[in-house]
Design a protein around this motif. Structure first.
Motif, PDB file in Angstrom:
ATOM      1  N   ILE A   1       0.863  -1.180   0.000  1.00 50.58           N
ATOM      2  CA  ILE A   1       0.000   0.000   0.000  1.00 50.58           C
ATOM      3  C   ILE A   1       0.902   1.232   0.000  1.00 50.58           C
ATOM      4  CG2 ILE A   1      -1.797   1.286   1.217  1.00 50.58           C
ATOM      5  CD1 ILE A   1      -2.667  -1.337   2.509  1.00 50.58           C
ATOM      6  N   LEU A   2       0.767   2.051  -1.031  1.00 53.94           N
ATOM      7  CA  LEU A   2       1.581   3.256  -1.159  1.00 53.94           C
ATOM      8  C   LEU A   2       0.786   4.470  -0.703  1.00 53.94           C
ATOM      9  CD1 LEU A   2       3.098   2.661  -4.735  1.00 53.94           C
ATOM     10  CD2 LEU A   2       4.068   2.003  -2.515  1.00 53.94           C
ATOM     11  N   ILE A   3       1.494   5.437  -0.129  1.00 53.97           N
ATOM     12  CA  ILE A   3       0.825   6.664   0.303  1.00 53.97           C
ATOM     13  C   ILE A   3       1.588   7.889  -0.208  1.00 53.97           C
ATOM     14  CG2 ILE A   3      -0.342   5.740   2.335  1.00 53.97           C
ATOM     15  CD1 ILE A   3       2.796   7.669   2.921  1.00 53.97           C
ATOM     16  N   GLU A   4       0.867   8.991  -0.335  1.00 56.77           N
ATOM     17  CA  GLU A   4       1.467  10.291  -0.632  1.00 56.77           C
ATOM     18  C   GLU A   4       0.995  11.274   0.421  1.00 56.77           C
ATOM     19  OE1 GLU A   4       0.350  11.068  -4.757  1.00 56.77           O
ATOM     20  OE2 GLU A   4       2.450  10.732  -5.334  1.00 56.77           O
ATOM     21  N   SER A   5       1.821  12.257   0.726  1.00 60.10           N
ATOM     22  CA  SER A   5       1.474  13.223   1.763  1.00 60.10           C
ATOM     23  C   SER A   5       1.120  14.573   1.158  1.00 60.10           C
ATOM     24  CB  SER A   5       2.639  13.391   2.740  1.00 60.10           C
ATOM     25  OG  SER A   5       3.790  13.866   2.053  1.00 60.10           O
ATOM     26  N   SER A   6       0.317  15.305   1.887  1.00 56.13           N
ATOM     27  CA  SER A   6      -0.028  16.678   1.519  1.00 56.13           C
ATOM     28  C   SER A   6      -0.248  17.455   2.808  1.00 56.13           C
ATOM     29  CB  SER A   6      -1.286  16.705   0.640  1.00 56.13           C
ATOM     30  OG  SER A   6      -2.379  16.124   1.337  1.00 56.13           O
ATOM     31  N   LYS A   7      -0.393  18.755   2.702  1.00 59.26           N
ATOM     32  CA  LYS A   7      -0.603  19.599   3.882  1.00 59.26           C
ATOM     33  C   LYS A   7      -2.074  19.985   3.999  1.00 59.26           C
ATOM     34  CE  LYS A   7       3.650  20.000   5.473  1.00 59.26           C
ATOM     35  NZ  LYS A   7       4.024  19.508   6.807  1.00 59.26           N
ATOM     36  N   SER A   8      -2.604  19.866   5.198  1.00 59.53           N
ATOM     37  CA  SER A   8      -3.985  20.285   5.429  1.00 59.53           C
ATOM     38  C   SER A   8      -4.040  21.800   5.573  1.00 59.53           C
ATOM     39  CB  SER A   8      -4.524  19.627   6.703  1.00 59.53           C
ATOM     40  OG  SER A   8      -3.891  20.204   7.845  1.00 59.53           O
ATOM     41  N   ALA A   9      -5.264  22.314   5.685  1.00 58.61           N
ATOM     42  CA  ALA A   9      -5.443  23.759   5.844  1.00 58.61           C
ATOM     43  C   ALA A   9      -4.773  24.268   7.125  1.00 58.61           C
ATOM     44  CB  ALA A   9      -6.933  24.093   5.854  1.00 58.61           C
ATOM     45  N   LEU A  10      -4.632  23.369   8.100  1.00 64.64           N
ATOM     46  CA  LEU A  10      -4.007  23.743   9.378  1.00 64.64           C
ATOM     47  C   LEU A  10      -2.505  23.537   9.363  1.00 64.64           C
ATOM     48  CD1 LEU A  10      -6.630  22.101  11.780  1.00 64.64           C
ATOM     49  CD2 LEU A  10      -6.438  24.532  11.151  1.00 64.64           C
ATOM     50  N   GLY A  11      -1.986  23.073   8.227  1.00 60.69           N
ATOM     51  CA  GLY A  11      -0.549  22.866   8.125  1.00 60.69           C
ATOM     52  C   GLY A  11      -0.077  21.493   8.550  1.00 60.69           C
ATOM     53  N   ASP A  12      -1.011  20.601   8.920  1.00 64.92           N
ATOM     54  CA  ASP A  12      -0.638  19.240   9.312  1.00 64.92           C
ATOM     55  C   ASP A  12      -0.361  18.383   8.071  1.00 64.92           C
ATOM     56  OD1 ASP A  12      -1.147  19.918  11.971  1.00 64.92           O
ATOM     57  OD2 ASP A  12      -3.275  19.378  11.786  1.00 64.92           O
ATOM     58  N   THR A  13       0.471  17.368   8.250  1.00 65.81           N
ATOM     59  CA  THR A  13       0.721  16.414   7.175  1.00 65.81           C
ATOM     60  C   THR A  13      -0.424  15.411   7.114  1.00 65.81           C
ATOM     61  OG1 THR A  13       3.114  16.616   7.443  1.00 65.81           O
ATOM     62  CG2 THR A  13       2.313  14.674   6.267  1.00 65.81           C
ATOM     63  N   VAL A  14      -1.011  15.282   5.936  1.00 66.85           N
ATOM     64  CA  VAL A  14      -2.125  14.362   5.727  1.00 66.85           C
ATOM     65  C   VAL A  14      -1.689  13.318   4.698  1.00 66.85           C
ATOM     66  CG1 VAL A  14      -4.513  14.130   4.975  1.00 66.85           C
ATOM     67  CG2 VAL A  14      -3.799  16.185   6.202  1.00 66.85           C
ATOM     68  N   TYR A  15      -1.940  12.047   5.010  1.00 65.41           N
ATOM     69  CA  TYR A  15      -1.569  10.969   4.090  1.00 65.41           C
ATOM     70  C   TYR A  15      -2.803  10.389   3.412  1.00 65.41           C
ATOM     71  CZ  TYR A  15       2.957  10.992   6.485  1.00 65.41           C
ATOM     72  OH  TYR A  15       4.171  11.353   7.002  1.00 65.41           O
ATOM     73  N   GLN A  16      -2.628  10.047   2.148  1.00 71.08           N
ATOM     74  CA  GLN A  16      -3.700   9.337   1.456  1.00 71.08           C
ATOM     75  C   GLN A  16      -3.092   8.228   0.598  1.00 71.08           C
ATOM     76  OE1 GLN A  16      -5.577  12.575  -0.668  1.00 71.08           O
ATOM     77  NE2 GLN A  16      -4.463  12.084  -2.555  1.00 71.08           N
ATOM     78  N   VAL A  17      -3.856   7.170   0.396  1.00 65.14           N
ATOM     79  CA  VAL A  17      -3.371   6.031  -0.372  1.00 65.14           C
ATOM     80  C   VAL A  17      -3.223   6.428  -1.841  1.00 65.14           C
ATOM     81  CG1 VAL A  17      -3.880   3.673  -1.131  1.00 65.14           C
ATOM     82  CG2 VAL A  17      -4.389   4.367   1.224  1.00 65.14           C
ATOM     83  N   SER A  18      -2.029   6.168  -2.399  1.00 66.82           N
ATOM     84  CA  SER A  18      -1.769   6.531  -3.797  1.00 66.82           C
ATOM     85  C   SER A  18      -1.561   5.312  -4.683  1.00 66.82           C
ATOM     86  CB  SER A  18      -0.526   7.420  -3.879  1.00 66.82           C
ATOM     87  OG  SER A  18       0.629   6.729  -3.406  1.00 66.82           O
ATOM     88  N   GLY A  19      -1.482   4.133  -4.080  1.00 61.73           N
ATOM     89  CA  GLY A  19      -1.262   2.942  -4.898  1.00 61.73           C
ATOM     90  C   GLY A  19      -1.535   1.655  -4.148  1.00 61.73           C
ATOM     91  N   ILE A  20      -2.082   0.684  -4.859  1.00 60.09           N
ATOM     92  CA  ILE A  20      -2.260  -0.676  -4.337  1.00 60.09           C
ATOM     93  C   ILE A  20      -1.476  -1.608  -5.253  1.00 60.09           C
ATOM     94  CG2 ILE A  20      -3.901  -2.472  -3.675  1.00 60.09           C
ATOM     95  CD1 ILE A  20      -6.084  -0.307  -3.719  1.00 60.09           C
ATOM     96  N   LEU A  21      -0.548  -2.356  -4.670  1.00 66.98           N
ATOM     97  CA  LEU A  21       0.347  -3.198  -5.452  1.00 66.98           C
ATOM     98  C   LEU A  21       0.052  -4.680  -5.248  1.00 66.98           C
ATOM     99  CD1 LEU A  21       3.759  -1.458  -4.558  1.00 66.98           C
ATOM    100  CD2 LEU A  21       2.239  -0.929  -6.479  1.00 66.98           C
ATOM    101  N   ASP A  22       0.643  -5.494  -6.110  1.00 66.90           N
ATOM    102  CA  ASP A  22       0.780  -6.941  -5.951  1.00 66.90           C
ATOM    103  C   ASP A  22      -0.544  -7.687  -5.780  1.00 66.90           C
ATOM    104  OD1 ASP A  22       1.727  -9.456  -5.671  1.00 66.90           O
ATOM    105  OD2 ASP A  22       3.072  -9.034  -3.996  1.00 66.90           O
ATOM    106  N   PHE A  23      -1.138  -8.017  -6.907  1.00 69.32           N
ATOM    107  CA  PHE A  23      -2.389  -8.779  -6.916  1.00 69.32           C
ATOM    108  C   PHE A  23      -2.129 -10.266  -7.191  1.00 69.32           C
ATOM    109  CE2 PHE A  23      -3.684  -4.477  -7.263  1.00 69.32           C
ATOM    110  CZ  PHE A  23      -4.989  -4.402  -6.785  1.00 69.32           C
ATOM    111  N   ASP A  24      -0.888 -10.700  -6.993  1.00 67.66           N
ATOM    112  CA  ASP A  24      -0.501 -12.062  -7.354  1.00 67.66           C
ATOM    113  C   ASP A  24      -1.016 -13.114  -6.373  1.00 67.66           C
ATOM    114  OD1 ASP A  24       0.792 -10.840  -9.401  1.00 67.66           O
ATOM    115  OD2 ASP A  24       2.822 -11.144  -8.637  1.00 67.66           O
TER     116      ASP A  24
END
Length: 376
Positions: free
Chosen positions: A235-258
């Protein structure tokens, strides 16, 4: 066949393509010229991160892909790999952050290539997928909110796959697939890899409990297609900044369906809980947050909830036993194979020491707190 002979025969199933061979493969099968290549870690297949040269008159830079070379055993089940590839595309079309599967020059999703190893000809199925951005969630401290979102993602994925249809879908019914949670008793033939010690006794105890308290209830569980490997490196994630300046993570990728196969909803949440525990500083707390997210989409039945503890323990056993076994086959890959083992034995022992009732109370109380809007 002795266990040693079995190891030796299986040790050759993992692909051993050189970077030059992989580059030539991409060009011959997919018609793309590689400008840069780097091996990626993998369990029993071979993966490469590659960049493709663009035509001189374009300005979009190099496109990034992952070349997946399946081991010789998996390559004998092309229908299964075809179905997995179509599922990836189906989920992508449904809005999930999965890769796109590239077509070959012959307009197929996979290609079977043969390689002369000197002593025999070996065949490997190859696929090319777009490279997904982000970093594994194993690399960050995971918050309760992110655990909740991952549980919710797991449930939405299984729920969405109820609508997936394919003429070869039955290939996902793999009777003796070692990574399906149905098949915990199959671990018995790999126990020798642990030696004679306390760890082996723990696994034998869990296998016996599984036979007595889980297998007898299979007919009560709701069936579905499982991803089966939502671990903290898939499970891959990317970060961004919220309106309050906090780091917010969201899922950016799902790997390996084997490791996809037919299982049950409760399998998916159990597997996800176990893997989210691996890097956590408070592993026992993890389950309640993941469960709350999962049940916001698919509430478990009382019977399904009642086996969750043993299923999480069972997945620990699967991962730990098969890692020890695989390390004997591929000692050069030990660092990657033993990721779970670094903390896994400790977490499994802690769960068993606390007991099912105490662990369930923490999980279920935490999950219940989300219903009142005050997560623990």
């Amino acid at each position: 066949m002795s266990s040693v002979e079995e190891q030796q025969s299986q040790a050759f199933t993992k692909p051993t393509f050189s970077e030059a061979q992989a580059c030539a493969l991409v060009e011959s099968v997919f018609g793309l010229k590689v400008s840069k290549i780097q091996p990626l870690p993998s369990y029993d297949d071979q993966n490469f991160h590659i960049c493709i040269s663009r035509a001189e008159d374009t300005t979009d830079g190099a496109a990034e892909y992952v070349l997946k070379v399946s081991n010789t055993e998996s390559s004998k089940t092309p229908d299964l790999i075809e179905v997995q590839s179509h599922i990836i595309l189906f989920l992508r079309a449904a809005g999930f952050p999965t890769a796109s599967v590239c077509r070959t020059k012959a307009d197929n999703l996979t290609s079977l290539v043969s390689v002369d190893s000197g002593s025999e000809i070996k065949s490997h199925l190859v696929r090319l997928m777009t490279y997904l951005p982000g970093r594994p969630i194993a690399n960050i401290p995971v918050s309760p909110q992110l655990l909740y979102e991952i549980g919710r993602l797991a449930a939405k994925l299984d729920k969405t796959l109820e609508k997936f249809h394919h003429p070869k879908l039955s290939s996902l019914r793999q009777e003796n697939f070692i990574w399906n949670l149905k098949n915990i008793p199959l671990l018995e033939k790999y126990l020798y890899a642990l030696g004679q010690n306390r760890n082996r006794e723990i696994v034998e105890q869990v296998i016996q409990l599984f036979k007595e308290k889980v297998m007898t209830k299979f007919h009560h569980f709701r069936e579905c297609i499982n991803h089966g490997d939502l671990n903290d490196h898939n499970i891959l994630i990317e970060s961004s900044k919220s309106a309050l300046g906090d780091t917010v993570y969201q899922v950016s990728g799902i790997l390996d369906f084997d490791d996809m196969s037919y299982g049950y909803y409760v399998f998916e949440v159990a597997i996800t809980i176990m893997y989210m525990m691996i890097e956590s500083k408070n592993p026992i707390q993890v389950g309640g947050h993941v469960l709350a997210g999962f049940e916001s989409v698919i509430p478990l039945t009382p019977i399904e909830r009642g086996v969750l503890f043993l299923l999480v323990c069972s997945r620990f056993c699967q991962s730990l036993v098969m890692a020890a076994y695989s390390c004997q086959l591929y000692p050069e890959n030990k660092e990657y194979l033993m990721i779970t083992a670094k903390t896994g034995w400790k977490h499994l022992q802690q769960m068993l020491d606390m007991g099912q009732g105490a662990v369930e109370k923490i999980w279920f109380d935490t999950a219940r707190s989300y219903e009142s809007g005050v997560s623990m």
